[in-house]
Design a protein around this motif. Structure first.
Motif, PDB file in Angstrom:
ATOM      1  N   LEU A   1       0.620  -1.127   0.166  1.00  0.00           N
ATOM      2  CA  LEU A   1       0.031   0.049   0.098  1.00  0.00           C
ATOM      3  C   LEU A   1       0.693   1.282   0.212  1.00  0.00           C
ATOM      4  O   LEU A   1       0.810   2.157  -0.600  1.00  0.00           O
ATOM      5  N   THR A   2       1.957   1.274   0.735  1.00  0.00           N
ATOM      6  CA  THR A   2       2.759   2.282   0.893  1.00  0.00           C
ATOM      7  C   THR A   2       3.417   2.822  -0.468  1.00  0.00           C
ATOM      8  O   THR A   2       3.580   3.604  -0.855  1.00  0.00           O
ATOM      9  N   ILE A   3       4.087   1.608  -1.059  1.00  0.00           N
ATOM     10  CA  ILE A   3       4.638   2.161  -2.268  1.00  0.00           C
ATOM     11  C   ILE A   3       3.751   2.384  -3.517  1.00  0.00           C
ATOM     12  O   ILE A   3       4.083   3.184  -4.495  1.00  0.00           O
ATOM     13  N   ASN A   4       2.398   1.699  -3.458  1.00  0.00           N
ATOM     14  CA  ASN A   4       1.791   1.992  -4.773  1.00  0.00           C
ATOM     15  C   ASN A   4       1.229   3.526  -4.725  1.00  0.00           C
ATOM     16  O   ASN A   4       0.371   3.958  -5.343  1.00  0.00           O
ATOM     17  N   VAL A   5       1.312   4.154  -3.236  1.00  0.00           N
ATOM     18  CA  VAL A   5       1.052   5.496  -3.269  1.00  0.00           C
ATOM     19  C   VAL A   5       1.511   6.515  -4.505  1.00  0.00           C
ATOM     20  O   VAL A   5       0.841   7.234  -5.090  1.00  0.00           O
ATOM     21  N   ASN A   6       2.862   6.511  -4.422  1.00  0.00           N
ATOM     22  CA  ASN A   6       3.422   7.326  -5.523  1.00  0.00           C
ATOM     23  C   ASN A   6       4.935   6.766  -5.782  1.00  0.00           C
ATOM     24  O   ASN A   6       5.795   7.665  -6.249  1.00  0.00           O
ATOM     25  N   HIS A   7       5.066   5.474  -5.496  1.00  0.00           N
ATOM     26  CA  HIS A   7       6.200   4.641  -5.954  1.00  0.00           C
ATOM     27  C   HIS A   7       7.383   5.369  -5.406  1.00  0.00           C
ATOM     28  O   HIS A   7       8.539   5.488  -5.910  1.00  0.00           O
ATOM     29  N   GLN A   8       7.422   5.858  -4.029  1.00  0.00           N
ATOM     30  CA  GLN A   8       8.869   6.171  -3.344  1.00  0.00           C
ATOM     31  C   GLN A   8       8.872   5.711  -1.910  1.00  0.00           C
ATOM     32  O   GLN A   8       7.801   5.255  -1.298  1.00  0.00           O
ATOM     33  N   LEU A   9       9.937   5.517  -1.644  1.00  0.00           N
ATOM     34  CA  LEU A   9      10.332   5.037  -0.205  1.00  0.00           C
ATOM     35  C   LEU A   9      11.633   5.848   0.162  1.00  0.00           C
ATOM     36  O   LEU A   9      12.590   6.246  -0.606  1.00  0.00           O
ATOM     37  N   GLN A  10      12.024   5.950   1.568  1.00  0.00           N
ATOM     38  CA  GLN A  10      13.194   6.433   2.005  1.00  0.00           C
ATOM     39  C   GLN A  10      13.990   5.605   2.949  1.00  0.00           C
ATOM     40  O   GLN A  10      14.926   5.827   3.018  1.00  0.00           O
ATOM     41  N   ALA A  11      12.926   4.450   3.600  1.00  0.00           N
ATOM     42  CA  ALA A  11      13.573   3.635   4.255  1.00  0.00           C
ATOM     43  C   ALA A  11      12.755   2.287   4.251  1.00  0.00           C
ATOM     44  O   ALA A  11      11.458   2.197   4.052  1.00  0.00           O
ATOM     45  N   MET A  12      13.449   1.358   4.601  1.00  0.00           N
ATOM     46  CA  MET A  12      12.805  -0.100   5.036  1.00  0.00           C
ATOM     47  C   MET A  12      13.040  -0.424   6.464  1.00  0.00           C
ATOM     48  O   MET A  12      14.248  -0.453   6.832  1.00  0.00           O
ATOM     49  N   ILE A  13      12.088  -0.880   7.295  1.00  0.00           N
ATOM     50  CA  ILE A  13      12.284  -1.472   8.678  1.00  0.00           C
ATOM     51  C   ILE A  13      12.126  -3.024   8.275  1.00  0.00           C
ATOM     52  O   ILE A  13      10.915  -3.178   7.812  1.00  0.00           O
ATOM     53  N   MET A  14      13.055  -3.848   8.908  1.00  0.00           N
ATOM     54  CA  MET A  14      12.774  -5.298   8.662  1.00  0.00           C
ATOM     55  C   MET A  14      13.204  -6.219   9.991  1.00  0.00           C
ATOM     56  O   MET A  14      14.155  -5.544  10.841  1.00  0.00           O
ATOM     57  N   ASN A  15      12.606  -7.127  10.240  1.00  0.00           N
ATOM     58  CA  ASN A  15      13.131  -8.208  11.218  1.00  0.00           C
ATOM     59  C   ASN A  15      12.871  -9.582  10.747  1.00  0.00           C
ATOM     60  O   ASN A  15      12.155  -9.941  10.019  1.00  0.00           O
ATOM     61  N   SER A  16      13.512 -10.409  11.387  1.00  0.00           N
ATOM     62  CA  SER A  16      13.318 -11.615  11.401  1.00  0.00           C
ATOM     63  C   SER A  16      12.700 -12.642  12.437  1.00  0.00           C
ATOM     64  O   SER A  16      12.291 -11.560  13.626  1.00  0.00           O
ATOM     65  N   ALA A  17      12.304 -13.749  12.695  1.00  0.00           N
ATOM     66  CA  ALA A  17      12.025 -14.493  13.828  1.00  0.00           C
ATOM     67  C   ALA A  17      10.588 -14.362  13.857  1.00  0.00           C
ATOM     68  O   ALA A  17       9.754 -15.186  14.554  1.00  0.00           O
TER      69      ALA A  17
END
Length: 403
Positions: free
Chosen positions: A67-83
């Motif tokens: 949903l976030t990317i589809n708004v305007n095809h922009q990002l400045q960060a990605m937060i990620m986790n495993s487990a």
């Protein structure tokens, strides 16, 4: 042309972040000891594109990033986790994914809608948000590659690649990393992939390129036939190489496409090679198909067959298993004139056993990479797919994996 493009792309010896990108990874306590949380950050908003699992139980972070990317095809960060996958966790899981996005945006002083979220791990357990919150607070903006470790689950090691090439005589860097070793099948699967580049490219153009290239790379690998709830591949291009904006009309666009294909292809094959319990990478090359789609289907059927995978593990040139896999597809096949090679040694000619030295063949199958070539003798199209062997260790790993 392809050879020229290949010569223009240099694979770097060490993992290198493109200009303007920062990252970090750490142990937030989601796992007992290993790194389990990380992020990516660009100095400026980047053009972004993503592709996502087709599993109906799509996880909360996957939905949010899409949903976030589809708004305007922009990002400045990605937060990620495993487990912890934050999948099948109901309204609370959705709230937690949004909270991860918000906390990251606050820490970086950027808008919420410029942050993507990616999670992988156990399905059905709520996120330990106290640990997540503390982990985000501890993350820093560095040039280390710890994030490539922080997303791993049953993987043996990080899967990374960096390349450089020229656009408008400007040096452009493209780097990718991924995780995934089990639940790998068509349309992504327990895998996460991230590609960063300092090239200047339009977001819509980037989305179209990613969608087409994933079909030729990530969607052509299989480990066990299962598809996960959290898969995604995200690309960020921040333009800080200062090249003229890339579109399909740009003279150097073929170089960018070739580099992008090289990065995705390398990561895809690394996932197949690093499949849970795997001892061999299996590559299937199909020729003589009626069209590319059928060639891809047959190649995928070969590397996806448990009987073929078991035979490869047993170093047994039982080509009957392979013929069965081909015959189960709906591809147009000249059933009287199919030929098959294992590691460039012909074992089937005109759909019957060829004369070959079985001892030499078995020795050949001891190698870490087994290449299967098939000629369907029914056209001019080619296809390719990658998989791995099926081992006792695969069963052991998944029998003990709590979910």
């Amino acid at each position: 042309m392809k050879a020229t493009l290949t010569n223009e792309i240099k694979k770097l010896d060490t993992y290198t972040w493109p200009t303007g990108f920062y990252s970090d990874g750490l142990h937030a306590g989601l796992k007992e000891e290993k790194k389990d949380m990380g992020w990516l950050y660009s100095e400026v908003p980047a053009s972004a594109a993503g592709v996502y699992t087709t599993n109906q139980f799509q996880a909360a972070p996957t939905k949010l990033t899409k949903l976030t990317i589809n708004v305007n095809h922009q990002l400045q960060a990605m937060i990620m986790n495993s487990a912890n996958a934050n999948s099948c966790t109901g309204p609370q899981g959705t709230k937690d994914a949004h909270m991860m996005q918000q906390l990251t945006a606050q820490k970086l002083n950027i808008n919420n809608d410029l942050v993507g979220v990616a999670s992988t791990g156990i399905i059905g357990e709520q996120m330990p948000m106290d640990k997540i919150t503390e982990g985000i607070e501890q993350l820093e903006l560095t040039k280390n590659a710890n994030v490539t470790e922080a997303i791993l689950t049953t993987d043996k090691h990080p899967k990374t690649i960096s390349v450089q090439f020229k656009i408008n005589d400007q040096t452009v860097t493209m780097s990718g990393f991924a995780k995934g070793s089990g639940m790998i099948h068509p349309n992504m699967a327990t895998m996460l992939g991230f590609v960063t580049t300092d090239a200047n490219v339009d977001g819509i153009e980037l989305q179209q390129l990613l969608s087409s290239q994933v079909d030729e790379t990530f969607n052509q690998i299989t480990v066990d036939g299962d598809t996960s709830t959290n898969d995604m591949v995200v690309v960020m291009a921040n333009g800080m190489a200062s090249n003229q904006q890339l579109t399909s009309e740009h003279a150097d666009y073929p170089v960018f496409v070739a580099a992008f294909h090289q990065v995705l292809g390398f990561l895809a094959k690394s996932i197949a090679e690093g499949g849970e319990g795997a001892t061999k990478l299996v590559e299937a090359n199909v020729m003589g198909a009626l069209n590319h789609e059928e060639a891809q289907t047959v190649a995928k059927a070969i590397v996806g067959s448990n009987l073929v995978k078991a035979a490869i593990f047993g170093e047994d040139p039982n080509w009957g298993r392979l013929m069965g896999a081909i015959g189960q597809t709906n591809a147009h096949v000249d059933v009287e004139h199919v030929s098959v090679w294992f590691n460039d040694q012909i074992i089937v000619k005109n759909s019957q056993a060829a004369i070959f030295d079985e001892g030499v063949m078995k020795d050949s199958l001891k190698s870490n990479v087994v290449t299967i070539k098939v000629d369907l003798n029914n056209g001019d199209a080619n296809g390719q797919a990658w998989g791995c062997d099926l081992t006792y260790q695969y069963v052991k790993i998944n029998a003990a994996y709590h979910s």
